[in-house]
Design a protein around this motif. Structure first.
Motif, PDB file in Angstrom:
ATOM      1  N   ALA A 152      23.591   7.602 -46.457  1.00 43.21           N
ATOM      2  CA  ALA A 152      23.253   6.199 -46.118  1.00 43.21           C
ATOM      3  C   ALA A 152      23.435   5.397 -47.560  1.00 43.21           C
ATOM      4  CB  ALA A 152      21.931   5.968 -45.751  1.00 43.21           C
ATOM      5  N   LYS A 153      24.172   4.179 -47.258  1.00 46.69           N
ATOM      6  CA  LYS A 153      24.464   3.452 -48.556  1.00 46.69           C
ATOM      7  C   LYS A 153      23.189   2.543 -48.924  1.00 46.69           C
ATOM      8  CE  LYS A 153      29.370   3.216 -48.048  1.00 46.69           C
ATOM      9  NZ  LYS A 153      30.520   2.699 -47.768  1.00 46.69           N
ATOM     10  N   SER A 154      22.155   2.425 -48.373  1.00 46.87           N
ATOM     11  CA  SER A 154      20.971   1.155 -48.575  1.00 46.87           C
ATOM     12  C   SER A 154      19.809   1.887 -47.722  1.00 46.87           C
ATOM     13  CB  SER A 154      21.084   0.172 -48.296  1.00 46.87           C
ATOM     14  OG  SER A 154      21.218  -0.335 -47.066  1.00 46.87           O
ATOM     15  N   ASN A 155      18.671   1.620 -47.993  1.00 41.27           N
ATOM     16  CA  ASN A 155      17.432   1.793 -47.013  1.00 41.27           C
ATOM     17  C   ASN A 155      17.046   0.479 -46.233  1.00 41.27           C
ATOM     18  OD1 ASN A 155      16.418   0.363 -49.178  1.00 41.27           O
ATOM     19  ND2 ASN A 155      14.563   1.527 -49.424  1.00 41.27           N
TER      20      ASN A 155
ATOM     21  N   TYR B 287      18.275   4.649 -38.017  1.00 44.38           N
ATOM     22  CA  TYR B 287      18.624   2.873 -37.523  1.00 44.38           C
ATOM     23  C   TYR B 287      19.906   2.798 -38.163  1.00 44.38           C
ATOM     24  CZ  TYR B 287      13.538   3.445 -37.749  1.00 44.38           C
ATOM     25  OH  TYR B 287      12.019   3.760 -37.468  1.00 44.38           O
ATOM     26  N   GLY B 288      20.304   1.355 -37.778  1.00 40.65           N
ATOM     27  CA  GLY B 288      21.489   0.615 -37.996  1.00 40.65           C
ATOM     28  C   GLY B 288      21.233   0.268 -39.706  1.00 40.65           C
ATOM     29  N   VAL B 289      22.096   0.790 -40.640  1.00 36.85           N
ATOM     30  CA  VAL B 289      21.897   0.543 -42.106  1.00 36.85           C
ATOM     31  C   VAL B 289      22.856  -0.710 -42.478  1.00 36.85           C
ATOM     32  CG1 VAL B 289      22.220   1.365 -44.389  1.00 36.85           C
ATOM     33  CG2 VAL B 289      21.065   2.657 -42.535  1.00 36.85           C
ATOM     34  N   ALA B 290      22.325  -1.488 -43.187  1.00 43.59           N
ATOM     35  CA  ALA B 290      23.185  -2.657 -43.985  1.00 43.59           C
ATOM     36  C   ALA B 290      23.297  -2.600 -45.301  1.00 43.59           C
ATOM     37  CB  ALA B 290      22.540  -4.205 -43.291  1.00 43.59           C
ATOM     38  N   VAL B 291      24.413  -2.843 -45.689  1.00 43.98           N
ATOM     39  CA  VAL B 291      24.780  -3.224 -47.237  1.00 43.98           C
ATOM     40  C   VAL B 291      25.162  -4.854 -47.143  1.00 43.98           C
ATOM     41  CG1 VAL B 291      26.397  -3.037 -49.155  1.00 43.98           C
ATOM     42  CG2 VAL B 291      25.921  -1.264 -47.381  1.00 43.98           C
ATOM     43  N   VAL B 292      24.155  -5.347 -48.123  1.00 48.52           N
ATOM     44  CA  VAL B 292      24.004  -7.080 -48.490  1.00 48.52           C
ATOM     45  C   VAL B 292      24.563  -7.292 -49.551  1.00 48.52           C
ATOM     46  CG1 VAL B 292      22.526  -8.788 -48.201  1.00 48.52           C
ATOM     47  CG2 VAL B 292      22.104  -6.939 -46.661  1.00 48.52           C
ATOM     48  N   ASP B 293      25.321  -8.331 -49.936  1.00 47.47           N
ATOM     49  CA  ASP B 293      25.652  -8.780 -51.173  1.00 47.47           C
ATOM     50  C   ASP B 293      24.792  -9.781 -51.515  1.00 47.47           C
ATOM     51  OD1 ASP B 293      26.209 -11.359 -49.880  1.00 47.47           O
ATOM     52  OD2 ASP B 293      28.281 -11.101 -49.839  1.00 47.47           O
ATOM     53  N   LYS B 294      25.108 -10.145 -52.786  1.00 55.85           N
ATOM     54  CA  LYS B 294      23.865 -11.175 -53.472  1.00 55.85           C
ATOM     55  C   LYS B 294      23.930 -12.625 -53.009  1.00 55.85           C
ATOM     56  CE  LYS B 294      27.500 -12.922 -56.938  1.00 55.85           C
ATOM     57  NZ  LYS B 294      27.763 -12.903 -58.225  1.00 55.85           N
ATOM     58  N   GLU B 295      24.682 -12.869 -52.078  1.00 59.69           N
ATOM     59  CA  GLU B 295      24.640 -14.294 -51.237  1.00 59.69           C
ATOM     60  C   GLU B 295      23.992 -14.152 -49.917  1.00 59.69           C
ATOM     61  OE1 GLU B 295      25.579 -16.871 -52.664  1.00 59.69           O
ATOM     62  OE2 GLU B 295      26.487 -15.783 -54.251  1.00 59.69           O
ATOM     63  N   GLY B 296      23.478 -12.841 -49.624  1.00 57.47           N
ATOM     64  CA  GLY B 296      22.867 -12.428 -48.388  1.00 57.47           C
ATOM     65  C   GLY B 296      23.631 -12.181 -47.292  1.00 57.47           C
ATOM     66  N   LEU B 297      25.055 -11.822 -47.277  1.00 64.59           N
ATOM     67  CA  LEU B 297      25.999 -11.528 -46.156  1.00 64.59           C
ATOM     68  C   LEU B 297      25.886  -9.920 -46.272  1.00 64.59           C
ATOM     69  CD1 LEU B 297      29.216 -13.668 -46.749  1.00 64.59           C
ATOM     70  CD2 LEU B 297      27.960 -13.353 -44.475  1.00 64.59           C
TER      71      LEU B 297
END
Length: 374
Positions: free
Chosen positions: A173-176, A150-160
């Motif tokens: 992969a930097k996150s799940n 899948y496309g993997v996202a890294v999200v900051d504490k503000e939700g961006l």
């Protein structure tokens, strides 16, 4: 006020793909019409939109589009308004969106939903979240064990979303958190879509938006499954069964012998007959107008509508297509997928992970695992 906002939202559902990885099931129907329990996947998606107050829906169609048009028409039977955008050539999942926005004169934020996802995400909450954040786009994310598909996202504490990487190797992969296939877009997002086609949201659009800090992440923690391959399709059905019918469901219009053994949960559709001495489940779904003969054992399997099993047979961990016929003393091994209207003669053994295309007649055993019968 929010209700008025919702009523102005249009949902674009992408249903045009060939779904080659789901063959043979998708040789006779588009992926969006594969049933989850007792109704097509697209029914579930439309119901979730209607429940959220979204009643304007545009179906992007191509492959076997006539089957989708025949079922949904103008949407009035589903208490929504449905229009169609049919691709004359493949445009990818991003390509149809600017065309649809122009053709249907969209002027408000809109949803884009993949037509192959089964989820209980609350669409109204997603749209509220998008409105509160004020970004150009909101992408629904979900957690998976293996993000490499899948496309993997890294999200900051503000939700961006700060990084978005398409199908990274699992070990790097930097996150799940992965793309769940539901987007909310403001109209200004269209300038980020490329002119070339075919084009993909995950490669050509979302990374550009992420680079300008324009995409927020709504993280969904409930049911989610894409039905990209047969094992995913089974899992989606089993998750639906466990969620909505944890004790199982047997239609009042079906008939079952008194000595049938049910290992819950099992789902049995309408006008189905289960004969004496049979043992079903757990995690077994039998469609409507089917007939299961005596002393049959079925577990962790899906039988679509109109399947006949004559008796004294074993079906384990498999998917049996619509209106297929299984003779007596047949064994179908784990992981098999039979297309629609397949006929299996008496005393045939089908090894594990065998694929049989629609309308085939099998008169001899298939001993080699992973065989494909064309």
């Amino acid at each position: 006020m929010f209700g008025d906002f919702m009523s102005n939202i249009t949902a674009i559902i992408l249903t045009g793909g060939f779904a080659t990885r789901l063959r043979p099931l998708t040789l006779t129907r588009p992926k969006a019409l594969l049933p989850i329990l007792d109704k097509p996947l697209l029914d579930w998606i439309i119901k979730s939109l209607r429940s959220a107050g979204v009643k304007d829906i545009i179906l992007s169609v191509r492959y076997l589009a006539n089957l989708i048009r025949d079922r949904y028409g103008d949407g009035s039977e589903f208490n929504v308004r449905i229009e169609y955008a049919e691709e004359v050539r493949p445009l990818g999942d991003a390509g149809p969106i600017p065309v649809i926005a122009s053709r249907f004169s969209l002027s408000n934020p809109f949803l884009v939903i993949y037509g192959d996802i089964f989820t209980d995400v609350n669409i109204a909450e997603v749209i509220k979240f998008h409105k509160s954040k004020g970004g150009l786009a909101t992408l629904v994310l979900t957690k998976v064990e293996d993000p490499s598909r899948y496309g993997v996202a890294v999200v900051d504490k503000e939700g961006l979303i700060r990084e978005f990487i398409e199908k990274p190797p699992r070990e790097v992969a930097k996150s799940n958190l992965v793309n769940a296939g539901i987007y909310v877009f403001d109209m200004d997002v269209l300038k980020y879509f490329p002119h070339k086609t075919p084009s993909k949201l995950s490669k050509d659009v979302i990374p550009r938006l992420v680079s300008e800090a324009q995409v927020y992440a709504y993280i969904h923690e409930g049911i989610w499954s894409d039905i990209g391959v047969p094992s995913d399709y089974k899992r989606a059905n089993f998750e639906a069964l466990l969620r909505y019918y944890p004790e199982g469901y047997i239609s009042s219009e079906s008939k079952m012998a008194e000595d049938v053994e049910i290992n819950k949960p099992v789902f049995i559709g309408s006008n189905t007959v289960i004969d004496k001495g049979s043992k079903l489940g757990p995690l077994t779904i039998i469609g409507s107008q089917s007939r299961i003969g005596p002393y049959t054992r079925i577990y962790r399997s899906i039988l679509l509508d109109g399947v006949v099993v004559e008796g004294s047979s074993l079906i384990e961990g498999s998917i049996i297509g619509r209106a297929s016929y299984i003779g007596r003393w047949v064994r179908i091994g784990d992981g098999c997928v039979l297309g629609d209207e397949v006929t299996i003669s008496d005393e045939v053994f089908i090894s594990n992970r065998v694929t049989i295309l629609p309308y085939k007649e099998i008169n001899e055993s298939i001993m080699k695992p992973e065989s494909v019968i064309l």
